[in-house]
Every structure is written in structure tokens, then in C-alpha cells.
Design an enzyme around this catalytic site. Structure first.
Site, PDB file in Angstrom:
ATOM      1  N   LYS A 124      33.313  31.003  33.109  1.00  0.00           N
ATOM      2  CA  LYS A 124      34.190  32.155  32.878  1.00  0.00           C
ATOM      3  C   LYS A 124      35.580  31.737  32.366  1.00  0.00           C
ATOM      4  CE  LYS A 124      31.907  35.140  36.331  1.00  0.00           C
ATOM      5  NZ  LYS A 124      32.150  36.142  37.417  1.00  0.00           N
TER       6      LYS A 124
ATOM      7  N   TYR B 291      27.425  43.807  32.205  1.00  0.00           N
ATOM      8  CA  TYR B 291      27.721  44.173  33.590  1.00  0.00           C
ATOM      9  C   TYR B 291      27.459  45.655  33.864  1.00  0.00           C
ATOM     10  CZ  TYR B 291      29.914  39.709  35.051  1.00  0.00           C
ATOM     11  OH  TYR B 291      30.171  38.406  35.425  1.00  0.00           O
TER      12      TYR B 291
ATOM     13  N   THR C  25      30.190  34.813  45.954  1.00  0.00           N
ATOM     14  CA  THR C  25      31.081  35.450  44.985  1.00  0.00           C
ATOM     15  C   THR C  25      32.550  35.196  45.302  1.00  0.00           C
ATOM     16  OG1 THR C  25      29.406  37.205  44.820  1.00  0.00           O
ATOM     17  CG2 THR C  25      31.574  37.652  43.857  1.00  0.00           C
TER      18      THR C  25
ATOM     19  N   ASN D 148      36.214  33.827  39.440  1.00  0.00           N
ATOM     20  CA  ASN D 148      35.409  32.902  40.246  1.00  0.00           C
ATOM     21  C   ASN D 148      34.587  31.918  39.421  1.00  0.00           C
ATOM     22  OD1 ASN D 148      33.595  34.737  39.329  1.00  0.00           O
ATOM     23  ND2 ASN D 148      32.848  35.396  41.330  1.00  0.00           N
TER      24      ASN D 148
ATOM     25  N   HIS E 175      29.154  32.444  36.421  1.00  0.00           N
ATOM     26  CA  HIS E 175      28.176  33.528  36.626  1.00  0.00           C
ATOM     27  C   HIS E 175      26.782  32.930  36.725  1.00  0.00           C
ATOM     28  CE1 HIS E 175      25.777  37.169  35.998  1.00  0.00           C
ATOM     29  NE2 HIS E 175      25.033  36.405  35.205  1.00  0.00           N
TER      30      HIS E 175
ATOM     31  N   GLU F 195      19.505  38.606  30.607  1.00  0.00           N
ATOM     32  CA  GLU F 195      20.789  37.993  30.269  1.00  0.00           C
ATOM     33  C   GLU F 195      20.628  36.906  29.204  1.00  0.00           C
ATOM     34  OE1 GLU F 195      22.361  36.920  34.128  1.00  0.00           O
ATOM     35  OE2 GLU F 195      22.656  39.039  34.671  1.00  0.00           O
TER      36      GLU F 195
HETATM   37  P1  IDP Z   1      28.017  37.540  41.508  1.00  0.00           P
HETATM   38  O1  IDP Z   1      28.767  37.082  40.268  1.00  0.00           O
HETATM   39  O2  IDP Z   1      28.204  36.567  42.643  1.00  0.00           O
HETATM   40  O3  IDP Z   1      26.582  37.872  41.229  1.00  0.00           O
HETATM   41  P2  IDP Z   1      28.507  40.415  41.629  1.00  0.00           P
HETATM   42  O4  IDP Z   1      28.576  41.199  42.886  1.00  0.00           O
HETATM   43  O5  IDP Z   1      27.297  40.570  40.770  1.00  0.00           O
HETATM   44  O6  IDP Z   1      28.740  38.875  42.010  1.00  0.00           O
HETATM   45  O7  IDP Z   1      29.802  40.772  40.805  1.00  0.00           O
HETATM   46  C1  IDP Z   1      29.938  40.356  39.457  1.00  0.00           C
HETATM   47  C2  IDP Z   1      31.334  39.784  39.247  1.00  0.00           C
HETATM   48  O8  IDP Z   1      32.282  40.840  39.423  1.00  0.00           O
HETATM   49  C3  IDP Z   1      31.762  38.724  40.261  1.00  0.00           C
HETATM   50  O9  IDP Z   1      31.300  37.420  39.944  1.00  0.00           O
HETATM   51  C4  IDP Z   1      33.269  38.831  40.180  1.00  0.00           C
HETATM   52  O10 IDP Z   1      33.786  38.162  39.023  1.00  0.00           O
HETATM   53  C5  IDP Z   1      33.463  40.336  40.024  1.00  0.00           C
HETATM   54  N1  IDP Z   1      33.642  41.002  41.327  1.00  0.00           N
HETATM   55  C6  IDP Z   1      32.678  41.340  42.210  1.00  0.00           C
HETATM   56  N2  IDP Z   1      33.202  41.931  43.307  1.00  0.00           N
HETATM   57  C7  IDP Z   1      34.537  41.947  43.097  1.00  0.00           C
HETATM   58  C8  IDP Z   1      35.634  42.443  43.878  1.00  0.00           C
HETATM   59  O11 IDP Z   1      35.485  42.951  44.994  1.00  0.00           O
HETATM   60  N3  IDP Z   1      36.879  42.300  43.336  1.00  0.00           N
HETATM   61  C9  IDP Z   1      37.089  41.725  42.102  1.00  0.00           C
HETATM   62  N4  IDP Z   1      36.088  41.276  41.346  1.00  0.00           N
HETATM   63  C10 IDP Z   1      34.822  41.369  41.829  1.00  0.00           C
HETATM   64 MG    MG Z   2      25.747  39.393  40.083  1.00  0.00          MG
END
Ligand code: IDP
Ligand code: MG
Length: 138
Positions: free
Chosen positions: A10, A50, A92, A113, A116, A127
Site C-alpha cells: 500500500k 473495495y 488489520t 496498514n 492487502h 482480485e
Molecule cells: P483487511 O485488509 O485486513 O482484510 P478489511 O476489514 O477488509 O481488512 O478492510 C480493508 C481495509 O480498510 C483495511 O486493510 C484498512 O486499510 C481499511 N480499514 C478497515 N477498517 C478500518 C477502520 O476501522 N478504520 C480505518 N481504516 C480501516
Molecule cells: Mg479484507
């Protein structure tokens, strides 16, 4: 079973030039990097990518962030690659990620973070096909 999964390095990670360090962790953990390319993605691409998160409070910020700088999209291959890559990424939120995971080591926040990973065989296939043409995959 040998599987493929989809990986993104990312913008928070490319901004800190962490591509090689992250890919070293990936290959050290037995993954083959089948395909890899650096791209500047569009809002449209990430609104599609997304789509499952549309309507959530973080969605707009997420799309903004993912288009804020270059990303590296990759296809990874390994035995049980989908779960193995989720395990190596870590949770996450880096505050909850285990020692030794990429997100524990490099993520700045739950949003920024660093990486992905696909969460199921269906999402991996979807994807990979969103970002790579068949002829780019061997
Ligand atoms: P993942 O990437 O671990 O699968 P997901 O729940 O699918 O997590 O969320 C996709 C992306 O959205 C996360 O990797 C993160 O960058 C962002 N995200 C998810 N939840 C939050 C949040 O509560 N605050 C800010 N960003 C979030
Ligand atoms: Mg996800």
C-alpha cells in the site's frame, strides 16, 4: 494445495520505500512472487476493488489513501497461500497484530496498514483478475 493469492503493497509502505523489505519477508516465508507491478491506481479502480466496504465510515478515506501514491500489486503462490498470506500480514489493526507479522512491524495505523491480502478463494480470483491479464501470469 498450491494456491495463488493477491497482495498489495500500500501507499504508506511505498512512501517509506519498504517494497524490498516486505518482499524479502514474503519470499523468506516460502512464497513465490508470480507477478508484480507498480501502479498508480484510480478512484474507480479502488471503488470497484473495495466495493464490499462501500457505505462504511472508513470507505472514502480508504479510497483516498489507496490512490494517494504508488502501489505494488502482486500475485503470490504457495501451499495454502490465501491463509498463509493473511497470517504473515497479521491483523488489520497493527495494535492487534502478532509479533513477526508485516503489519506489526510496518503498519502505521488500522487504515495505513502497509499490505492487502485476499480473504477467500473467490476474492483471490476476483482480485487477481481485476489487476492482471492472463498473459501476465505464468
Ligand atoms: P483487511 O485488509 O485486513 O482484510 P478489511 O476489514 O477488509 O481488512 O478492510 C480493508 C481495509 O480498510 C483495511 O486493510 C484498512 O486499510 C481499511 N480499514 C478497515 N477498517 C478500518 C477502520 O476501522 N478504520 C480505518 N481504516 C480501516
Ligand atoms: Mg479484507
Amino acid at each position: 494445495m498450491i494456491q495463488r493469492t493477491f497482495c498489495i503493497i500500500k501507499p504508506d509502505a511505498t512512501a517509506r520505500h519498504l517494497e524490498d523489505k516486505i518482499n524479502e519477508m514474503i519470499t523468506q516465508n516460502g512464497f513465490k512472487i508470480v507477478a508484480s507491478k507498480r501502479v498508480n491506481a484510480t478512484r474507480d479502480q479502488f471503488e470497484t476493488f473495495y466495493a464490499e466496504h462501500k457505505g462504511k465510515p472508513f470507505f472514502e478515506g480508504l479510497v483516498e489513501f489507496m490512490t494517494s501514491g504508488p502501489i505494488v500489486v502482486q500475485v503470490l503462490e504457495k501451499e495454502n497461500a490465501i491463509q498463509a498470506w493473511r497470517d504473515l500480514m497479521g491483523k488489520t489493526d497493527p495494535a492487534e497484530a502478532a509479533e513477526g507479522t508485516i503489519r506489526k512491524k510496518y503498519a502505521e495505523s488500522k487504515g495505513h496498514n502497509s499490505v492487502h491480502g485476499s480473504d477467500s478463494p473467490a476474492s483471490a480470483e476476483r482480485e487477481i483478475n481485476l489487476w492482471f491479464k492472463p498473459e501476465e501470469l505464468n
